[in-house]
Design a protein around this motif. Structure first.
Motif, PDB file in Angstrom:
ATOM      1  N   SER A 194       9.828   6.731  -3.048  1.00 57.88           N
ATOM      2  CA  SER A 194       8.708   6.072  -2.377  1.00 57.88           C
ATOM      3  C   SER A 194       8.227   4.873  -3.188  1.00 57.88           C
ATOM      4  O   SER A 194       8.519   4.744  -4.373  1.00 57.88           O
ATOM      5  CB  SER A 194       7.558   7.063  -2.180  1.00 57.88           C
ATOM      6  N   ILE A 217       0.809  -1.225   0.000  1.00 59.09           N
ATOM      7  CA  ILE A 217       0.000   0.000   0.000  1.00 59.09           C
ATOM      8  C   ILE A 217       0.843   1.276   0.000  1.00 59.09           C
ATOM      9  O   ILE A 217       0.300   2.372  -0.029  1.00 59.09           O
ATOM     10  CB  ILE A 217      -0.994   0.019   1.175  1.00 59.09           C
ATOM     11  N   GLY A 218       2.172   1.127  -0.001  1.00 59.60           N
ATOM     12  CA  GLY A 218       3.046   2.289  -0.029  1.00 59.60           C
ATOM     13  C   GLY A 218       4.352   1.979   0.656  1.00 59.60           C
ATOM     14  O   GLY A 218       4.643   0.833   0.976  1.00 59.60           O
ATOM     15  N   TYR A 269       5.948  -4.357  -7.800  1.00 58.11           N
ATOM     16  CA  TYR A 269       5.351  -3.060  -7.526  1.00 58.11           C
ATOM     17  C   TYR A 269       6.177  -1.971  -8.172  1.00 58.11           C
ATOM     18  O   TYR A 269       7.225  -2.234  -8.760  1.00 58.11           O
ATOM     19  CB  TYR A 269       5.146  -2.804  -6.026  1.00 58.11           C
ATOM     20  N   PRO A 290       1.761   3.880  -3.993  1.00 53.68           N
ATOM     21  CA  PRO A 290       0.664   3.213  -3.284  1.00 53.68           C
ATOM     22  C   PRO A 290      -0.191   2.356  -4.223  1.00 53.68           C
ATOM     23  O   PRO A 290      -0.501   2.758  -5.346  1.00 53.68           O
ATOM     24  CB  PRO A 290      -0.158   4.371  -2.714  1.00 53.68           C
ATOM     25  N   HIS A 291      -0.508   1.156  -3.747  1.00 55.74           N
ATOM     26  CA  HIS A 291      -1.413   0.221  -4.433  1.00 55.74           C
ATOM     27  C   HIS A 291      -0.945  -0.132  -5.833  1.00 55.74           C
ATOM     28  O   HIS A 291      -1.764  -0.389  -6.716  1.00 55.74           O
ATOM     29  CB  HIS A 291      -2.839   0.774  -4.448  1.00 55.74           C
ATOM     30  N   SER A 292       0.372  -0.167  -6.047  1.00 51.13           N
ATOM     31  CA  SER A 292       0.914  -0.464  -7.372  1.00 51.13           C
ATOM     32  C   SER A 292       1.312  -1.920  -7.544  1.00 51.13           C
ATOM     33  O   SER A 292       1.797  -2.305  -8.602  1.00 51.13           O
ATOM     34  CB  SER A 292       2.123   0.428  -7.655  1.00 51.13           C
ATOM     35  N   ARG A 295       4.729  -4.286   7.950  1.00 50.64           N
ATOM     36  CA  ARG A 295       5.658  -3.820   6.930  1.00 50.64           C
ATOM     37  C   ARG A 295       6.905  -4.697   6.918  1.00 50.64           C
ATOM     38  O   ARG A 295       7.152  -5.453   7.856  1.00 50.64           O
ATOM     39  CB  ARG A 295       6.045  -2.366   7.179  1.00 50.64           C
TER      40      ARG A 295
END
Length: 149
Positions: A52, A40-41, A76, A55-57, A140
């Motif tokens: 970074s 999510i990031g 990602y 997010p959501h990739s 994480r």
């Protein structure tokens, strides 16, 4: 020093944040199970790359083998501080911790990258290896990457 000699150089760390909608399904015909954990990031920091996790990739599509070893296959997007988008495919192994231990007994990775031509294209021609560490609250993982020189 011989051209065949190798050394490691720390290049960056990635901390990937995971979503709560983690899934494991199976068993599959092989006896293993398939996992899905969305990314999510997160953040990238280090001497050779910072930025970074988009997010959501992507997600980790891990296979949980019948011997308990987890085969990691994560995909990602990263975004460097200069705006460059970088695709990462992370493959590796996680051996679950022994009873009463907090960290995996083994958590190692080999990432592969797709990068536009420019300041970060060194990622496509450098062998990089990494190690992982699980963290909680929030869920994480920290990945530390080294270029093999």
């Amino acid at each position: 020093m011989s051209p065949a000699d190798c050394r490691l150089e720390h290049v960056f760390d990635i901390e990937v944040m995971f979503g709560a909608d983690r899934m494991i399904f199976g068993p599959l015909p092989s006896g293993s199970s398939q996992g899905y954990t969305p990314a999510i990031g997160g953040t990238i920091s280090g001497p050779k790359l910072s930025g970074s996790v988009v997010p959501h990739s992507g997600a980790d599509y891990a296979t949980v083998r019948i011997d308990g070893v987890i085969e990691l296959k994560a995909h990602y997007l990263l975004e460097a501080d200069d705006g460059t988008r970088i695709y990462i495919e992370n493959k590796g192994f996680l051996v679950r911790p022994a009873a009463g231990e907090a960290q995996p007994a083994y958590f190692r990775l080999t990432p592969y990258f797709r990068v536009p031509q420019g300041p970060h294209d060194w990622l496509e021609r450098t062998v990089i290896v990494g190690g992982g560490e699980r963290r909680t609250a929030p869920d994480r993982s920290l990945f530390r990457y080294y270029a093999l020189r």
